[in-house]
Write a protein that holds these residues in place. Structure first.
Motif, PDB file in Angstrom:
ATOM      1  N   ARG A 187       0.859  -1.189   0.000  1.00 30.80           N
ATOM      2  CA  ARG A 187       0.000   0.000   0.000  1.00 30.80           C
ATOM      3  C   ARG A 187       0.894   1.238   0.000  1.00 30.80           C
ATOM      4  O   ARG A 187       1.309   1.739   1.040  1.00 30.80           O
ATOM      5  CB  ARG A 187      -0.921  -0.044   1.219  1.00 30.80           C
ATOM      6  N   LYS A 188       1.194   1.712  -1.196  1.00 34.20           N
ATOM      7  CA  LYS A 188       2.184   2.782  -1.353  1.00 34.20           C
ATOM      8  C   LYS A 188       1.746   4.073  -0.667  1.00 34.20           C
ATOM      9  O   LYS A 188       2.553   4.752  -0.031  1.00 34.20           O
ATOM     10  CB  LYS A 188       2.448   3.028  -2.839  1.00 34.20           C
ATOM     11  N   ALA A 189       0.467   4.424  -0.818  1.00 34.03           N
ATOM     12  CA  ALA A 189      -0.015   5.664  -0.200  1.00 34.03           C
ATOM     13  C   ALA A 189       0.067   5.569   1.322  1.00 34.03           C
ATOM     14  O   ALA A 189       0.449   6.536   2.000  1.00 34.03           O
ATOM     15  CB  ALA A 189      -1.447   5.953  -0.646  1.00 34.03           C
ATOM     16  N   PHE A 190      -0.278   4.423   1.877  1.00 36.81           N
ATOM     17  CA  PHE A 190      -0.210   4.222   3.323  1.00 36.81           C
ATOM     18  C   PHE A 190       1.231   4.356   3.813  1.00 36.81           C
ATOM     19  O   PHE A 190       1.509   5.029   4.822  1.00 36.81           O
ATOM     20  CB  PHE A 190      -0.760   2.830   3.667  1.00 36.81           C
ATOM     21  N   ILE A 191       2.148   3.728   3.099  1.00 35.31           N
ATOM     22  CA  ILE A 191       3.565   3.790   3.488  1.00 35.31           C
ATOM     23  C   ILE A 191       4.074   5.228   3.438  1.00 35.31           C
ATOM     24  O   ILE A 191       4.797   5.688   4.341  1.00 35.31           O
ATOM     25  CB  ILE A 191       4.406   2.870   2.576  1.00 35.31           C
ATOM     26  N   LYS A 192       3.704   5.974   2.403  1.00 38.81           N
ATOM     27  CA  LYS A 192       4.124   7.378   2.281  1.00 38.81           C
ATOM     28  C   LYS A 192       3.557   8.207   3.438  1.00 38.81           C
ATOM     29  O   LYS A 192       4.244   9.081   4.000  1.00 38.81           O
ATOM     30  CB  LYS A 192       3.659   7.946   0.947  1.00 38.81           C
ATOM     31  N   MET A 193       2.302   7.948   3.821  1.00 38.77           N
ATOM     32  CA  MET A 193       1.680   8.675   4.920  1.00 38.77           C
ATOM     33  C   MET A 193       2.438   8.436   6.227  1.00 38.77           C
ATOM     34  O   MET A 193       2.695   9.375   6.996  1.00 38.77           O
ATOM     35  CB  MET A 193       0.227   8.232   5.066  1.00 38.77           C
ATOM     36  N   ILE A 194       2.824   7.197   6.493  1.00 42.45           N
ATOM     37  CA  ILE A 194       3.572   6.879   7.715  1.00 42.45           C
ATOM     38  C   ILE A 194       4.926   7.581   7.711  1.00 42.45           C
ATOM     39  O   ILE A 194       5.376   8.107   8.746  1.00 42.45           O
ATOM     40  CB  ILE A 194       3.742   5.346   7.855  1.00 42.45           C
ATOM     41  N   GLU A 195       5.591   7.615   6.565  1.00 36.73           N
ATOM     42  CA  GLU A 195       6.878   8.309   6.475  1.00 36.73           C
ATOM     43  C   GLU A 195       6.717   9.805   6.748  1.00 36.73           C
ATOM     44  O   GLU A 195       7.546  10.420   7.424  1.00 36.73           O
ATOM     45  CB  GLU A 195       7.506   8.082   5.093  1.00 36.73           C
ATOM     46  N   ASP A 196       5.638  10.396   6.241  1.00 35.92           N
ATOM     47  CA  ASP A 196       5.381  11.826   6.498  1.00 35.92           C
ATOM     48  C   ASP A 196       5.117  12.071   7.982  1.00 35.92           C
ATOM     49  O   ASP A 196       5.509  13.114   8.525  1.00 35.92           O
ATOM     50  CB  ASP A 196       4.189  12.303   5.662  1.00 35.92           C
ATOM     51  N   CYS A 197       4.475  11.113   8.645  1.00 39.59           N
ATOM     52  CA  CYS A 197       4.265  11.228  10.094  1.00 39.59           C
ATOM     53  C   CYS A 197       5.603  11.234  10.829  1.00 39.59           C
ATOM     54  O   CYS A 197       5.814  12.023  11.766  1.00 39.59           O
ATOM     55  CB  CYS A 197       3.395  10.078  10.604  1.00 39.59           C
TER      56      CYS A 197
END
Length: 637
Positions: free
Chosen positions: A114-124
């Motif tokens: 889940r690329k969008a989910f992974i990107k969101m966690i990195e932004d957090c």
């Protein structure tokens, strides 16, 4: 001598003193924990924490949206979620939308893809987000470990990030939320498991009734009912791939030719790889058949597919739709593919069987071809006999000659009970075999030998051979002017031999041999019924049964075992021994003539493969059709 005994009066005195000390300590602790008068303490109150719903401070908000399939009908759900939460953020005082992170057509049981989910966690982690808002726990994750793990990780960041699940009304920075979240996550995971089982059961019912899935396939289109119908232009590409492979081209060469021709894949790509060619060649639908459930997914959490090696039911239907490739050509290509790793090239090899002489019924072992089965060897051997073959009895009697000593009651001790040094023997595993040094000495300076098997007599023979013989193997090497044995790699044929002899694939076997020579033509013969078996030590109990007993145990990796029939004696009665059966089997056929070449065995099930000249002509014809098609397209443009 000094008396160390304690009088009763002294004992009572010591006990009283110890009790007073304990009581004194307890009184001191009680006084200390009475504490001070609360009026003497100044309390500095903590700032009151506003509830999640009353907090109006500035917050950077991320929206996470996911739908589980990429079906166009799910697009409405996807868009509605995005619109709803965009409005929600705009209406909430102090909230500022950072980004909408959206995964479309992906399962929630794992976060791995889940690329969008992974990107969101990195932004957090980079401090760009304060709150994540999503519809439900199931949208966030259906895997309880992922859900709780991610929530805890976000809460433990230097700048904590909370997740708000709207449907469940849970905010993860609330200390009382984890129990509810754990319970709901468990339910979401269980729901995924139930859906997975329901889907598998549905697929099973479809396959049982011959309702097969028809994914896009090069060479075919789907009609209104989902049936496969030939796409003539794409079918040219498929035919060309099969014909070129039968003609001797490799997958790499075919991929380069297709790329240069500008041929299109099913996804309209014009760049080809060897793997894409291999996928065409291995798809049984091109010969009109369907094999359902070639892979399966054992774990609904990680969605990793696994090759189905009879772990699940498979369903095959022949002539399900119109074929592009003749079935025999398809089978021939599969055999060529499966044996390419052993260095085989060209059209299919043949089994060769000896039709006369001492080795009548022996079949040459093809050392680099894995497609021959135990039944193939049996049928080839049986083909040279006019009547059903009767194996030589195990307890063959040796004739007593006039004037000889009477040796009744004496036994010939089994050679297996003695050291293997200076003995003719061969050792087998399912991957390799090796002959003893004594074997190579008995066939002096013969670098190559041919191995032959008689499936019914359970005999193995080796005879000298030439290097250019397709069935020859190099069994010795020259080292420091000395000939010594060489390990023979036999992955292509050894499992078939194991099947012929009924051996356990987990064990190793060692067989003693005898050298026979007449007319200056030597052979070495091994009686495969007289074997030592070496059982893996760590799993000995799994293999020892009424048919085998251990000879020795120790620190070796293997345990040597023998048949129980050997337990009551040292060997065979002198007038009835193993070598007698072997000699009788060899003498049964009369003339020696062990150098006679084998004849090609023609099976009743022999493949009717397209003729080599016809293959070459068909390739040329298809290439012309492709070229003319390209010219026609250019002229129309």
């Amino acid at each position: 001598m000094q008396n160390n005994d304690v009088t009763p009066d002294n004992t009572k005195q010591d006990t009283s003193q110890e009790k007073e000390k304990r009581d004194s300590k307890k009184d001191a602790i009680r006084k200390r924990y009475q504490g001070l008068n609360p009026d003497e303490i100044d309390v500095i109150p903590a700032l009151p924490k506003e509830s999640f719903f009353e907090d109006r401070s500035e917050k950077r908000v991320a929206i996470y949206v996911r739908v589980s399939t990429d079906d166009p009908r799910q697009t409405s759900s996807y868009e509605l979620q995005k619109n709803h939460y965009t409005d929600l953020v705009e209406k909430h005082e102090g909230w500022n939308l950072v980004e909408i992170y959206a995964d479309e057509g992906l399962s929630g049981t794992t976060t791995a893809h889940r690329k969008a989910f992974i990107k969101m966690i990195e932004d957090c982690k980079e401090g760009k987000i304060d709150i994540i808002v999503t519809k439900t726990v199931a949208r966030f994750a259906r895997n309880i470990l992922d859900c709780i793990g991610e929530v805890r990780m976000l809460a433990a960041l230097k700048q904590p990030v909370g997740v708000f699940f709207e449907t469940e009304n849970i905010y993860t920075l609330d200390g009382r939320s984890e129990m509810a979240l754990s319970f709901i996550s468990t339910l979401a995971q269980e729901e995924s498991r139930n859906k997975s089982e329901i889907m598998n059961a549905s697929i099973e019912m479809r396959f049982k009734r011959g309702l097969f899935l028809t994914p896009p396939l090069l060479g075919y289109d789907n009609d209104e009912d989902g049936n496969l119908v030939i796409n003539e232009d794409e079918a040219r590409t498929v035919k060309l791939a099969f014909l070129m492979y039968l003609h001797g081209h490799t997958c790499m060469e075919i991929a380069e030719i297709f790329t240069n021709l500008g041929r299109k894949t099913k996804k309209n790509n014009t760049s080809w790889s060897p793997n894409s060619i291999l996928q065409i060649l291995q798809n049984e639908r091109h010969c009109g058949d369907v094999l359902a459930r070639k892979t399966f997914t054992p774990n609904f959490l990680d969605h990793k597919s696994k090759k189905n090696r009879q772990d699940r039911n498979q369903y095959r239907k022949q002539n399900n739709h119109k074929a592009i490739i003749p079935r025999d050509d398809f089978i021939a290509v599969q055999r060529l593919i499966s044996n390419a790793k052993y260095g085989n090239k060209g059209i299919l090899p043949e089994l060769r069987v000896i039709s006369e002489g001492t080795l009548k019924g022996f079949v040459s072992i093809h050392p680099r071809w894995a497609a021959f089965s135990a039944d193939d060897y049996r049928m080839a051997s049986a083909a040279v006999y006019n009547e059903p073959f009767e194996p030589t009895p195990i307890n063959t009697e040796v004739t007593v000659q006039s004037g000889e000593f009477d040796l009744r009651g004496y036994e010939i001790a089994r050679s297996q009970f003695f050291n293997t040094a200076k003995k003719l023997c061969v050792t087998f595993s399912t991957e390799r075999l090796w002959f003893s040094s004594e074997c190579t000495k008995k066939l002096t300076k013969e670098l190559y030998v041919e191995m032959l098997v008689h499936p019914e007599e359970q005999l193995l023979a080796i005879r000298p051979s030439k290097k250019d013989n397709k069935c020859s193997v190099k069994w010795m090497k020259l080292s420091d002017d000395t000939f010594c044995p060489r390990v023979i790699q036999g992955t292509a044929f050894l499992k078939t031999l194991y099947n012929i002899y009924g051996w356990n694939h987990e064990c190793k076997y060692r067989i003693r041999g005898t050298r026979h020579e007449k007319e200056k033509s030597p052979i070495i013969v091994f009686d495969m019924r007289e074997t030592e078996v070496f059982i893996p030590d760590e799993t000995t109990e799994d293999y020892l049964n009424e048919n085998t007993h251990p000879i020795i145990t120790g620190f070796s990796k293997n345990i040597a075992a023998f048949p129980p029939a050997w337990a009551g004696s040292f060997g065979y009665n002198y007038y009835s021994h193993a070598q007698a059966r072997e000699i009788a089997a060899l003498d049964k056929n009369g003339a020696w003539n062990v150098t006679v070449e084998g004849k090609t065995y023609i099976s009743k099930q022999e493949l009717n493969i397209t003729d080599t000249d016809l293959i070459a002509g068909s390739i040329e014809e298809i290439l012309k059709e492709i070229e003319q098609g390209d010219i026609s397209i250019e002229s129309n443009n």
